[in-house]
Design an enzyme around this catalytic site. Structure first.
Site, PDB file in Angstrom:
ATOM      1  N   HIS A  45      -2.191 -11.315   2.511  1.00 12.10           N
ATOM      2  CA  HIS A  45      -1.079 -10.585   1.663  1.00 12.10           C
ATOM      3  C   HIS A  45      -1.504  -9.719   0.829  1.00 12.10           C
ATOM      4  CE1 HIS A  45       0.912 -14.600   3.271  1.00 12.10           C
ATOM      5  NE2 HIS A  45       1.619 -13.677   3.763  1.00 12.10           N
ATOM      6  N   GLN A 103       6.138 -10.465  -1.589  1.00 11.46           N
ATOM      7  CA  GLN A 103       4.924 -10.956  -0.688  1.00 11.46           C
ATOM      8  C   GLN A 103       3.549  -9.940  -0.784  1.00 11.46           C
ATOM      9  OE1 GLN A 103       6.247 -12.734   2.864  1.00 11.46           O
ATOM     10  NE2 GLN A 103       4.588 -11.742   4.062  1.00 11.46           N
ATOM     11  N   CYS A 104       3.527  -9.040  -0.155  1.00  9.26           N
ATOM     12  CA  CYS A 104       2.147  -8.243  -0.141  1.00  9.26           C
ATOM     13  C   CYS A 104       2.215  -7.361  -1.634  1.00  9.26           C
ATOM     14  CB  CYS A 104       2.181  -7.543   0.896  1.00  9.26           C
ATOM     15  SG  CYS A 104       1.742  -8.391   2.533  1.00  9.26           S
ATOM     16  N   VAL A 105       3.261  -6.531  -1.945  1.00 13.77           N
ATOM     17  CA  VAL A 105       3.340  -6.092  -3.147  1.00 13.77           C
ATOM     18  C   VAL A 105       3.166  -6.892  -4.460  1.00 13.77           C
ATOM     19  CG1 VAL A 105       4.346  -4.133  -4.232  1.00 13.77           C
ATOM     20  CG2 VAL A 105       4.685  -4.337  -1.987  1.00 13.77           C
ATOM     21  N   THR A 150      -0.612  -8.189  -4.456  1.00 15.35           N
ATOM     22  CA  THR A 150      -1.508  -7.410  -4.544  1.00 15.35           C
ATOM     23  C   THR A 150      -1.363  -7.140  -6.243  1.00 15.35           C
ATOM     24  OG1 THR A 150      -1.464  -6.380  -2.660  1.00 15.35           O
ATOM     25  CG2 THR A 150      -2.191  -5.035  -4.491  1.00 15.35           C
TER      26      THR A 150
END
Length: 199
Positions: free
Chosen positions: A87, A116-118, A121
């Site tokens: 992710h 999710q991924c943003v 991160t």
């Protein structure tokens, strides 16, 4: 140059799914392009990240051809393109090494999906010691089904379920979760104004 723009998963995979019809911002590539222009004008590093799930047989399987930047985006020569399978953009890539080699200490993040991924991160980057700017309106996401909802909901069923968390609420909650703890929340227009670009 101590700042980098990290563009996360703005890829055709998402448009290849029926769920794209529910995306919070179908024009996200336009906002990302504006951020990319700002970063290039400032001499900042632009890093492109794509999510891949090799062998999965779905839209994130590189073999199907969707794991590529959205066609509206244009990567310049020399700008890194990395593929992740987790992710966040750090765990399964050489992103941290790349940033260290360029002396990067601050990150601007944008992309799909907001929470999710943003967001993941951004949280990992903060824990690694980077200053993070989360450009909330250059992210996009979908409504999130309730944990007890059936697995294969149609878009109509997803939107009709009163337990579904609307995309706008997902974005709002992400802002609250990150602000003051993991990231500074910003907008594309605000960053353009700060760089001297008239509205």
């Amino acid at each position: 140059m101590t700042r980098a723009l990290i563009v996360i998963d703005v890829q055709e995979s998402f448009r290849a799914r029926p769920l794209w019809e529910t995306i919070s911002d179908p024009k996200i590539a336009d906002k990302v392009n504006r951020l990319v222009r700002l970063a290039r004008e400032a001499g900042e590093l632009v890093v492109w990240v794509l999510h891949a799930e090799p062998g999965s047989g779905d839209v994130f399987d590189p073999a199907l051809g969707h794991v590529r930047l959205m066609e509206e985006l244009e990567r310049a020569d020399g700008e890194p393109l990395i593929h992740k399978t987790s992710h966040n953009a750090f765990t399964t890539t050489n992103l941290q090494q790349l940033l260290t080699e360029h002396g990067i200490r601050e990150l601007t993040v944008c992309g799909i999906r907001t929470e999710q991924c943003v967001e993941t991160t951004a949280r990992v980057a903060s824990d690694l010691g980077y200053g993070v700017t989360f450009v909330v309106d250059a992210t996009a996401t979908n409504p999130v089904p309730h944990r007890d909802a059936p697995a294969a909901l149609s878009n109509a069923e997803l939107l009709a379920d009163p337990r579904t968390l609307p995309a706008e609420e997902v974005v709002r909650r992400t802002e609250y979760a990150l602000a003051g703890r993991f990231a500074t929340i910003a907008t594309v227009t605000g960053l353009e104004a700060a760089a001297g670009h008239p509205a």
